[in-house]
Design a protein around this motif. Structure first.
Motif, PDB file in Angstrom:
ATOM      1  N   ALA A  49       0.744  -1.273   0.046  1.00 34.30           N
ATOM      2  CA  ALA A  49      -0.118   0.251   0.002  1.00 34.30           C
ATOM      3  C   ALA A  49       0.923   1.235   0.064  1.00 34.30           C
ATOM      4  CB  ALA A  49      -0.648  -0.021   1.250  1.00 34.30           C
ATOM      5  N   VAL A  50       2.048   1.115   0.753  1.00 36.37           N
ATOM      6  CA  VAL A  50       2.789   2.576   0.736  1.00 36.37           C
ATOM      7  C   VAL A  50       3.434   2.539  -0.642  1.00 36.37           C
ATOM      8  CG1 VAL A  50       4.890   3.170   1.762  1.00 36.37           C
ATOM      9  CG2 VAL A  50       3.498   2.464   3.322  1.00 36.37           C
ATOM     10  N   VAL A  51       3.843   1.611  -1.117  1.00 39.43           N
ATOM     11  CA  VAL A  51       4.419   1.678  -2.616  1.00 39.43           C
ATOM     12  C   VAL A  51       3.429   2.216  -3.391  1.00 39.43           C
ATOM     13  CG1 VAL A  51       5.356   0.277  -4.523  1.00 39.43           C
ATOM     14  CG2 VAL A  51       6.206  -0.184  -2.090  1.00 39.43           C
ATOM     15  N   ALA A  52       2.150   1.899  -3.622  1.00 37.58           N
ATOM     16  CA  ALA A  52       1.322   2.225  -4.183  1.00 37.58           C
ATOM     17  C   ALA A  52       0.393   3.568  -3.962  1.00 37.58           C
ATOM     18  CB  ALA A  52      -0.056   1.312  -4.391  1.00 37.58           C
ATOM     19  N   LEU A  53       0.782   4.136  -3.131  1.00 34.98           N
ATOM     20  CA  LEU A  53       0.355   5.559  -2.302  1.00 34.98           C
ATOM     21  C   LEU A  53       0.396   6.520  -3.523  1.00 34.98           C
ATOM     22  CD1 LEU A  53       1.196   6.341   1.226  1.00 34.98           C
ATOM     23  CD2 LEU A  53      -0.990   6.168   0.314  1.00 34.98           C
ATOM     24  N   PRO A  54       1.366   6.757  -4.340  1.00 31.55           N
ATOM     25  CA  PRO A  54       1.414   7.710  -5.401  1.00 31.55           C
ATOM     26  C   PRO A  54       0.440   7.691  -6.566  1.00 31.55           C
ATOM     27  CG  PRO A  54       3.639   7.165  -4.908  1.00 31.55           C
ATOM     28  CD  PRO A  54       2.636   6.013  -4.257  1.00 31.55           C
ATOM     29  N   SER A 103       7.525   7.659  -8.615  1.00 27.49           N
ATOM     30  CA  SER A 103       7.356   6.631  -9.700  1.00 27.49           C
ATOM     31  C   SER A 103       7.482   5.496  -9.276  1.00 27.49           C
ATOM     32  CB  SER A 103       8.541   7.141 -10.760  1.00 27.49           C
ATOM     33  OG  SER A 103       8.301   8.376 -11.424  1.00 27.49           O
ATOM     34  N   LEU A 104       7.658   5.229  -7.901  1.00 27.38           N
ATOM     35  CA  LEU A 104       8.049   4.000  -7.452  1.00 27.38           C
ATOM     36  C   LEU A 104       7.205   2.702  -7.906  1.00 27.38           C
ATOM     37  CD1 LEU A 104      10.180   2.555  -5.844  1.00 27.38           C
ATOM     38  CD2 LEU A 104       8.678   3.086  -3.651  1.00 27.38           C
ATOM     39  N   PRO A 105       5.721   3.255  -7.757  1.00 31.50           N
ATOM     40  CA  PRO A 105       4.679   2.074  -8.092  1.00 31.50           C
ATOM     41  C   PRO A 105       4.964   1.579  -9.597  1.00 31.50           C
ATOM     42  CG  PRO A 105       3.691   4.016  -7.824  1.00 31.50           C
ATOM     43  CD  PRO A 105       4.987   4.244  -7.312  1.00 31.50           C
ATOM     44  N   PHE A 106       5.377   2.486 -10.528  1.00 31.78           N
ATOM     45  CA  PHE A 106       5.318   2.247 -11.725  1.00 31.78           C
ATOM     46  C   PHE A 106       6.675   1.230 -12.365  1.00 31.78           C
ATOM     47  CE2 PHE A 106       2.855   6.216 -11.611  1.00 31.78           C
ATOM     48  CZ  PHE A 106       1.897   6.024 -12.494  1.00 31.78           C
ATOM     49  N   VAL A 107       7.305   1.129 -11.145  1.00 31.08           N
ATOM     50  CA  VAL A 107       8.583   0.318 -11.472  1.00 31.08           C
ATOM     51  C   VAL A 107       8.687  -0.997 -10.772  1.00 31.08           C
ATOM     52  CG1 VAL A 107      10.990  -0.033 -10.975  1.00 31.08           C
ATOM     53  CG2 VAL A 107      10.169   1.968 -12.070  1.00 31.08           C
TER      54      VAL A 107
END
Length: 226
Positions: A49-54, A103-107
């Motif tokens: 969930a933290v990774v997907a927050l953005p 951009s973390l979730p996009f990777v």
């Protein structure tokens, strides 16, 4: 000349920011994605969930809290000050930190999907050959997850190029230092310089089109080999 020297500076800065952020994202995102794809820990949900927050938070919200965190009273700001690195807000380094988080979730998500698609059989086969976990990861997992790395690299780079709210909040609008293409377009529109805005915005449209085209092409080639 349709584009000014400041436009070219913004383009160069944007490409440098996207390239460096993508490299850092791959280095950070790979172990995170691997852990998320393999773990059964209860922490998988909160970390995911933290990774997907953005993906769901407004960019200005992310930029605001990163600005506070990296400021003189934030723990990151105090850490960089104590290490003699100075303050990150309104610097290129600050833009990199903000871009990596945004951009973390996009990777991570394409890498996680690629790792999960591998399954357990190749890993079990490597284990029967007495391959170490590290050797298995580099010799088996990475080659099989190559399409995921391609997708993650393209999405991470493209998403960083298109940032606006986060970079504006963290970096401000300093020519040659923190003014990226999206901010430069905003400046042209504010100044009613629509011709220059058209050139930069049109370039972004063409860039985005070819990014999507590259993604679809990679998926088609992957399906053909399947």
């Amino acid at each position: 000349m349709p584009l000014t020297q400041e436009d070219f500076l913004a383009i160069r800065l944007t490409l440098e920011l996207a390239a460096l952020s993508t490299l850092i994202l791959l280095l950070i995102g790979t172990p995170i994605a691997w852990w998320l794809s393999r773990t059964r820990s209860w922490l998988k949900g909160p970390l995911g969930a933290v990774v997907a927050l953005p993906l769901v938070l407004p960019p200005t919200v992310i930029g605001f809290y990163l600005l506070i965190t990296m400021g003189p009273n934030g723990f990151i700001g105090q850490a960089t000050e104590s290490l003699g690195l100075g303050r990150l807000p309104f610097t290129f380094a600050g833009l990199v930190v903000g871009s990596v988080f945004y951009s973390l979730p996009f990777v991570v998500q394409p890498l996680q999907n690629a790792f999960e698609a591998i399954g357990n059989k190749p890993l079990e086969a490597a284990a029967t050959l007495r391959a170490s976990p590290l050797d298995t990861f580099f010799s088996v997992v990475l080659p099989l997850a190559r399409p995921g790395f391609i997708t993650a690299s393209i999405l991470g780079f493209a998403h960083t190029v298109g940032e606006f709210g986060v970079v504006l909040m963290i970096g401000g609008n300093i020519p040659g230092k923190t003014r990226v293409v999206s901010v430069q377009i905003f400046d042209h529109v504010e100044a009613m310089e629509y011709a220059q805005a058209h050139w930069l915005a049109g370039g972004m449209v063409i860039f985005s089109f070819f990014v999507l085209l590259a993604l679809y092409a990679s998926r088609r080639s992957r399906s053909a080999w399947a």
